[in-house]
Design a protein around this motif. Structure first.
Motif, PDB file in Angstrom:
ATOM      1  N   ARG A  33      26.566 -11.044 131.077  1.00 53.54           N
ATOM      2  CA  ARG A  33      26.931 -12.446 131.321  1.00 53.54           C
ATOM      3  C   ARG A  33      28.383 -12.596 131.752  1.00 53.54           C
ATOM      4  NH1 ARG A  33      27.960 -16.395 133.044  1.00 53.54           N
ATOM      5  NH2 ARG A  33      27.796 -18.543 132.295  1.00 53.54           N
ATOM      6  N   ILE A  34      29.300 -11.865 131.146  1.00 51.81           N
ATOM      7  CA  ILE A  34      30.717 -12.161 131.386  1.00 51.81           C
ATOM      8  C   ILE A  34      31.477 -11.075 132.144  1.00 51.81           C
ATOM      9  CG2 ILE A  34      30.798 -13.591 129.305  1.00 51.81           C
ATOM     10  CD1 ILE A  34      32.512 -11.365 128.010  1.00 51.81           C
ATOM     11  N   TRP A  35      31.074  -9.799 132.045  1.00 57.99           N
ATOM     12  CA  TRP A  35      31.960  -8.745 132.542  1.00 57.99           C
ATOM     13  C   TRP A  35      31.997  -8.598 134.061  1.00 57.99           C
ATOM     14  CZ3 TRP A  35      32.442  -3.778 134.692  1.00 57.99           C
ATOM     15  CH2 TRP A  35      33.645  -3.138 134.407  1.00 57.99           C
ATOM     16  N   PRO A  36      30.889  -8.634 134.790  1.00 52.45           N
ATOM     17  CA  PRO A  36      30.984  -8.438 136.249  1.00 52.45           C
ATOM     18  C   PRO A  36      31.909  -9.449 136.929  1.00 52.45           C
ATOM     19  CG  PRO A  36      28.716  -8.196 135.523  1.00 52.45           C
ATOM     20  CD  PRO A  36      29.476  -8.735 134.352  1.00 52.45           C
ATOM     21  N   ALA A  37      31.728 -10.729 136.653  1.00 48.03           N
ATOM     22  CA  ALA A  37      32.587 -11.746 137.270  1.00 48.03           C
ATOM     23  C   ALA A  37      34.028 -11.590 136.803  1.00 48.03           C
ATOM     24  CB  ALA A  37      32.061 -13.137 136.933  1.00 48.03           C
ATOM     25  N   HIS A  38      34.200 -11.218 135.545  1.00 52.54           N
ATOM     26  CA  HIS A  38      35.555 -10.986 135.026  1.00 52.54           C
ATOM     27  C   HIS A  38      36.265  -9.899 135.801  1.00 52.54           C
ATOM     28  CE1 HIS A  38      38.764  -9.466 132.516  1.00 52.54           C
ATOM     29  NE2 HIS A  38      38.076  -8.375 132.226  1.00 52.54           N
ATOM     30  N   MET A  39      35.588  -8.823 136.118  1.00 52.14           N
ATOM     31  CA  MET A  39      36.228  -7.709 136.812  1.00 52.14           C
ATOM     32  C   MET A  39      36.626  -8.091 138.233  1.00 52.14           C
ATOM     33  SD  MET A  39      37.070  -5.100 135.191  1.00 52.14           S
ATOM     34  CE  MET A  39      37.483  -4.188 136.671  1.00 52.14           C
ATOM     35  N   VAL A  40      35.761  -8.803 138.938  1.00 53.20           N
ATOM     36  CA  VAL A  40      36.101  -9.228 140.301  1.00 53.20           C
ATOM     37  C   VAL A  40      37.278 -10.199 140.268  1.00 53.20           C
ATOM     38  CG1 VAL A  40      35.273 -10.455 142.343  1.00 53.20           C
ATOM     39  CG2 VAL A  40      33.779  -8.829 141.165  1.00 53.20           C
ATOM     40  N   ALA A  41      37.256 -11.152 139.326  1.00 55.11           N
ATOM     41  CA  ALA A  41      38.368 -12.100 139.211  1.00 55.11           C
ATOM     42  C   ALA A  41      39.661 -11.394 138.833  1.00 55.11           C
ATOM     43  CB  ALA A  41      38.024 -13.171 138.174  1.00 55.11           C
ATOM     44  N   LEU A  42      39.560 -10.345 138.017  1.00 55.54           N
ATOM     45  CA  LEU A  42      40.744  -9.572 137.631  1.00 55.54           C
ATOM     46  C   LEU A  42      41.355  -8.877 138.839  1.00 55.54           C
ATOM     47  CD1 LEU A  42      42.664  -8.233 135.604  1.00 55.54           C
ATOM     48  CD2 LEU A  42      40.874  -6.542 135.144  1.00 55.54           C
ATOM     49  N   LEU A  43      40.518  -8.277 139.656  1.00 55.29           N
ATOM     50  CA  LEU A  43      41.014  -7.584 140.846  1.00 55.29           C
ATOM     51  C   LEU A  43      41.740  -8.555 141.780  1.00 55.29           C
ATOM     52  CD1 LEU A  43      37.972  -5.256 141.612  1.00 55.29           C
ATOM     53  CD2 LEU A  43      40.195  -4.590 140.667  1.00 55.29           C
ATOM     54  N   LEU A  44      41.215  -9.766 141.911  1.00 51.46           N
ATOM     55  CA  LEU A  44      41.876 -10.771 142.741  1.00 51.46           C
ATOM     56  C   LEU A  44      43.189 -11.224 142.109  1.00 51.46           C
ATOM     57  CD1 LEU A  44      38.780 -12.998 143.671  1.00 51.46           C
ATOM     58  CD2 LEU A  44      39.907 -11.289 145.112  1.00 51.46           C
ATOM     59  N   ALA A  45      43.194 -11.361 140.786  1.00 55.72           N
ATOM     60  CA  ALA A  45      44.386 -11.856 140.089  1.00 55.72           C
ATOM     61  C   ALA A  45      45.549 -10.875 140.162  1.00 55.72           C
ATOM     62  CB  ALA A  45      44.044 -12.153 138.629  1.00 55.72           C
ATOM     63  N   VAL A  82      40.800  -5.068 131.035  1.00 54.09           N
ATOM     64  CA  VAL A  82      39.495  -4.598 131.512  1.00 54.09           C
ATOM     65  C   VAL A  82      38.489  -4.555 130.367  1.00 54.09           C
ATOM     66  CG1 VAL A  82      38.249  -2.589 132.410  1.00 54.09           C
ATOM     67  CG2 VAL A  82      40.386  -3.321 133.498  1.00 54.09           C
ATOM     68  N   VAL A  83      38.935  -4.044 129.213  1.00 48.11           N
ATOM     69  CA  VAL A  83      38.024  -3.896 128.071  1.00 48.11           C
ATOM     70  C   VAL A  83      38.097  -5.091 127.120  1.00 48.11           C
ATOM     71  CG1 VAL A  83      38.038  -1.393 128.176  1.00 48.11           C
ATOM     72  CG2 VAL A  83      39.759  -2.550 126.790  1.00 48.11           C
ATOM     73  N   LEU A  84      38.798  -6.155 127.539  1.00 52.32           N
ATOM     74  CA  LEU A  84      38.860  -7.412 126.795  1.00 52.32           C
ATOM     75  C   LEU A  84      39.404  -7.251 125.372  1.00 52.32           C
ATOM     76  CD1 LEU A  84      35.507  -9.056 127.962  1.00 52.32           C
ATOM     77  CD2 LEU A  84      37.813  -9.401 128.865  1.00 52.32           C
ATOM     78  N   LEU A  85      40.518  -6.532 125.275  1.00 53.86           N
ATOM     79  CA  LEU A  85      41.198  -6.391 123.988  1.00 53.86           C
ATOM     80  C   LEU A  85      42.590  -7.023 123.999  1.00 53.86           C
ATOM     81  CD1 LEU A  85      40.274  -2.717 122.990  1.00 53.86           C
ATOM     82  CD2 LEU A  85      39.354  -4.840 122.039  1.00 53.86           C
ATOM     83  N   TYR A 106      29.845 -16.858 141.943  1.00 55.37           N
ATOM     84  CA  TYR A 106      28.585 -17.014 141.214  1.00 55.37           C
ATOM     85  C   TYR A 106      27.413 -16.455 142.004  1.00 55.37           C
ATOM     86  CZ  TYR A 106      24.514 -19.262 139.086  1.00 55.37           C
ATOM     87  OH  TYR A 106      23.289 -19.480 138.504  1.00 55.37           O
ATOM     88  N   LYS A 107      27.351 -16.783 143.291  1.00 52.74           N
ATOM     89  CA  LYS A 107      26.190 -16.427 144.108  1.00 52.74           C
ATOM     90  C   LYS A 107      26.112 -14.933 144.386  1.00 52.74           C
ATOM     91  CE  LYS A 107      23.840 -17.495 148.470  1.00 52.74           C
ATOM     92  NZ  LYS A 107      22.555 -17.753 147.801  1.00 52.74           N
ATOM     93  N   PHE A 108      27.257 -14.293 144.614  1.00 48.56           N
ATOM     94  CA  PHE A 108      27.236 -12.904 145.052  1.00 48.56           C
ATOM     95  C   PHE A 108      27.633 -11.896 143.972  1.00 48.56           C
ATOM     96  CE2 PHE A 108      27.886 -15.400 148.950  1.00 48.56           C
ATOM     97  CZ  PHE A 108      26.775 -14.981 149.658  1.00 48.56           C
ATOM     98  N   VAL A 109      28.148 -12.365 142.842  1.00 49.84           N
ATOM     99  CA  VAL A 109      28.558 -11.434 141.789  1.00 49.84           C
ATOM    100  C   VAL A 109      27.944 -11.822 140.444  1.00 49.84           C
ATOM    101  CG1 VAL A 109      30.502 -10.429 140.519  1.00 49.84           C
ATOM    102  CG2 VAL A 109      30.724 -10.910 142.977  1.00 49.84           C
ATOM    103  N   GLU A 110      28.342 -12.975 139.922  1.00 48.54           N
ATOM    104  CA  GLU A 110      27.969 -13.345 138.551  1.00 48.54           C
ATOM    105  C   GLU A 110      26.455 -13.391 138.351  1.00 48.54           C
ATOM    106  OE1 GLU A 110      28.132 -17.215 135.587  1.00 48.54           O
ATOM    107  OE2 GLU A 110      29.514 -17.133 137.291  1.00 48.54           O
ATOM    108  N   HIS A 111      25.768 -14.191 139.139  1.00 47.76           N
ATOM    109  CA  HIS A 111      24.336 -14.392 138.921  1.00 47.76           C
ATOM    110  C   HIS A 111      23.498 -13.154 139.240  1.00 47.76           C
ATOM    111  CE1 HIS A 111      20.677 -16.542 138.283  1.00 47.76           C
ATOM    112  NE2 HIS A 111      20.281 -16.423 139.535  1.00 47.76           N
TER     113      HIS A 111
END
Length: 361
Positions: free
Chosen positions: A80-92, A120-123, A346-351
């Motif tokens: 639910r949370i990690w794939p979109a998080h990683m793409v957003a992290l790379l952009l950030a 990356v590991v949400l710590l 959402y369309k190409f990564v999260e969902h």
């Protein structure tokens, strides 16, 4: 063989409500680019994360099914949370990090591999050091908090499985009392009371949401009109804001200020209960409209990318003048851009990645 327990009905109005919470957070972050005359009030947009924490506890408990294995629950939460998080992290990283940052842009930090790995590991949310907790994508500190919630939710779910309306109410009341007592004790005895990290502090909201879900699942249906719930929330939020701005005029201003997180939890809980109860009774809801449900589905991606876009624009355009209603143009432009970016994420990564990682069984 016993028949499988039927699934609880999906409360679509909560999806629409998610959008407004994400939008409230957006209005706060926009004050760092184009402040409005009400910028001080809009800083309370940060409380939108409290809504998400209460909602998380509610939804996970409301939708929990007996017999779900813990590893299955963890896999679904990861998906639910990690794939979109990683793409957003790379952009950030391209917006918030430089090998040699400009001192005039304090939001840009020097590259730090260790901090990025913690993100990356949400710590990273376990640190009270701003350079760590805001590390990577600054918005992702809340994901670190959510990861902690996910870790212990299955065990809380099993421990509270037999609670009904009274048990859920006692649980909620106890959480409010304990939360207020902690913040007051931290203020009055700073050398004795430890400062807990954010995942522990925000557990007040998550556990409160669990207590509300227990009561609703036990057929508690308060007939509180949704407009009254929103009115209570508006009055409560304005009271917290106004007493904070004018503490000398109110004898309890200090107490309210110290315990504001707890009262925000209660206010958001009231709204959630009213909206859910109306949906379960079959009442009509504008929150279930197609546009709002779609925006609610994109709200997680919206939350992850909007601050990155805001600070990227600020780097090239600077802070937009004095507080003026003319800055609303910037709000409109960044809102449209953020919604479009969230739809793409959402369309190409999260969902699609969530569906793939959750598995077919």
């Amino acid at each position: 063989m016993r028949a499988a327990k039927p699934r609880v009905p999906r409360v679509e109005s909560l999806t629409g409500l998610r959008w407004w919470a994400a939008f409230f957070v957006f209005t706060h972050h926009m004050t760092n680019l184009a402040p409005l005359p009400i910028a001080e009030f809009l800083k309370w947009g940060t409380s939108g994360v409290t809504f998400f924490f209460v909602l998380s506890g509610f939804v996970l408990t409301w939708s929990a099914r007996p017999g779900t294995k813990i590893r299955t629950f963890y896999r679904r939460r990861f998906a639910r949370i990690w794939p979109a998080h990683m793409v957003a992290l790379l952009l950030a990283v391209f917006v918030f990090y430089r090998p040699d940052p400009d001192p005039s842009m304090p939001w840009i930090k020097p590259l730090a591999v260790g901090v990025l790995l913690l993100s990356v590991v949400l710590l990273h949310g376990w640190s009270n050091d701003p350079t760590i907790i805001w590390g990577g994508n600054p918005a992702s500190w809340t994901l670190s908090v959510e990861a902690f919630f996910y870790a212990y939710h299955p065990f809380v779910q099993r421990a509270t499985a037999r609670l009904r309306v009274a048990g859920g109410a006692i649980m909620c009341a106890s959480i409010v009392v304990i939360g207020c007592a902690y913040y007051l004790a931290l203020f009055h005895f700073p050398k004795t009371v430890p400062v807990f990290p954010q995942p522990v502090l925000h557990s007040v909201a998550f556990l409160f949401g669990i207590g509300l879900a227990i009561m609703i699942r036990s057929q508690w249906r308060p007939r509180l009109p949704v407009w009254v719930a929103f009115l209570i929330f508006a009055v409560g939020l304005f009271t917290l804001y106004y007493t904070g701005e004018h503490p000398a005029q109110f004898p309890l201003a200090t107490t309210l200020g110290l315990t504001q997180r707890v009262w925000l939890t209660v206010l958001y809980g009231i709204v959630i209960v009213a909206v859910v109860s109306r949906d379960l009774r079959g009442g009509r809801s504008w929150l279930r409209s197609r546009p709002l449900v779609a925006l609610g589905q994109w709200s997680y991606s919206f939350y992850l990318v909007h601050a990155t876009l805001i600070y990227a624009v600020r780097e090239f355009n600077g802070l937009q003048g004095p507080r003026s209603s003319d800055n609303l143009t910037w709000y409109a432009g960044l809102l449209v851009l953020s919604i479009f970016a969230s739809w793409l994420l959402y369309k190409f990564v999260e969902h699609p990645l969530e569906r793939r990682l959750r598995g077919s069984r």
